[in-house]
Scaffold this motif. Sequence first.
Motif, short mmCIF file in Angstrom:
data_model
loop_
_atom_site.label_atom_id
_atom_site.label_comp_id
_atom_site.label_asym_id
_atom_site.label_seq_id
_atom_site.Cartn_x
_atom_site.Cartn_y
_atom_site.Cartn_z
N ARG A 283 -23.78 -43.62 18.94
CA ARG A 283 -23.74 -43.66 17.47
C ARG A 283 -25.00 -44.30 16.90
NH1 ARG A 283 -17.60 -45.99 16.96
NH2 ARG A 283 -17.73 -45.38 14.76
N ASN B 67 -28.99 -44.73 15.65
CA ASN B 67 -29.96 -43.95 14.89
C ASN B 67 -31.22 -43.79 15.73
OD1 ASN B 67 -28.36 -43.76 12.50
ND2 ASN B 67 -28.94 -45.87 11.98
N HIS C 125 -30.31 -37.22 16.70
CA HIS C 125 -30.02 -38.28 15.74
C HIS C 125 -30.10 -37.82 14.29
CE1 HIS C 125 -29.95 -41.31 18.89
NE2 HIS C 125 -31.07 -40.79 19.38
N LYS D 100 -28.23 -37.15 11.70
CA LYS D 100 -26.83 -37.35 11.35
C LYS D 100 -26.40 -36.43 10.20
CE LYS D 100 -26.47 -40.79 14.29
NZ LYS D 100 -26.20 -42.17 13.88
N PRO D 101 -25.17 -35.94 10.21
CA PRO D 101 -24.20 -36.19 11.27
C PRO D 101 -24.43 -35.31 12.50
CG PRO D 101 -23.21 -34.78 9.62
CD PRO D 101 -24.58 -35.15 9.11
N ASN D 102 -24.27 -35.95 13.67
CA ASN D 102 -24.21 -35.17 14.90
C ASN D 102 -22.74 -35.02 15.28
OD1 ASN D 102 -23.67 -37.74 15.91
ND2 ASN D 102 -25.69 -37.97 16.88
N GLU E 148 -17.42 -33.85 13.88
CA GLU E 148 -18.48 -34.79 13.57
C GLU E 148 -18.21 -36.08 14.35
OE1 GLU E 148 -19.90 -38.29 11.69
OE2 GLU E 148 -17.87 -37.57 11.25
N THR E 149 -19.25 -36.78 14.77
CA THR E 149 -19.11 -37.92 15.68
C THR E 149 -18.15 -38.99 15.18
OG1 THR E 149 -21.28 -37.61 16.71
CG2 THR E 149 -20.36 -39.84 16.76
N PRO F 104 -28.04 -31.80 15.71
CA PRO F 104 -27.11 -32.16 14.64
C PRO F 104 -25.90 -31.21 14.57
CG PRO F 104 -28.89 -30.85 13.74
CD PRO F 104 -29.21 -31.05 15.19
#
Length: 246
Positions: free
Chosen positions: A107, A109, A115, A117-119, A133-134, A152
């Motif tokens: 999680r 950055n 990275h 986001k969102p990944n 989404e993570t 992503p």
Amino acid sequence: MSRAIRLWLLVLGLLIGAARAEAACTGETYEGNDYTVCRFDLREDHLQLFSLDDKGEPYGSFSALSLALADKGESLSFGMNAGMYGEDLKPIGLYIEDAKTLHKLNRRNGPGNFHMKPNGVFFIDGDTGGVMETEAFAASGIRPQFASQSGPMLVVDGKIHPKFSVDGTSLQRRNGVGAPDDHTLIFVISEDWVNFHSFASLFKDKLGCPNALFLDGSISSLHAPDMARSDGFALLGPIVALAKGP
């Protein structure tokens, strides 16, 4: 034409039709770009993730995985690179294989596509699977049999990733996975160089996936024997695969 010949032609036609029906991957075109689209019903197709061999070394290729499966009397009927990895070919994000977590959820950055986001995570648990989404995956409490984190996200809850531009100039050969429902996973590899927005739009508008995840670009590889194809131009990390017995 004799009755025996007509019967033989009928049987042959049925066999050809069945073979076509079983083919998971097909060529499709969307907005002028060509893609190979591979659809799997998890109630019938038991997809798995593979990363390390019996010696703890990365498989690294479809050919190495095929040899390992052959030793068990199985054959590789589908394979695709399945998430981002480091120089050691091991996952840099969550990776679960046979219900064992080999790398925890990432999680942090940082730079690069992972990275952005969102990944997210794609997962398989018996006859169900999905893409999340993570943070949603972390909150869900899901403990699947297989999972791989990448980034992503391409599509999140029916919306294309907010950082993608229609006119994006980053063109790559890309691959990803989407989930139109709880029992279906669709894996796609682009045959043309496309930007993120075009690739995401394919999943959202043509394939009907409310959630889809980018797996990688440039090294994107596919093993599809039905199409007489087995890419081997790059070393691979985790592989999602369909293995079949004799």
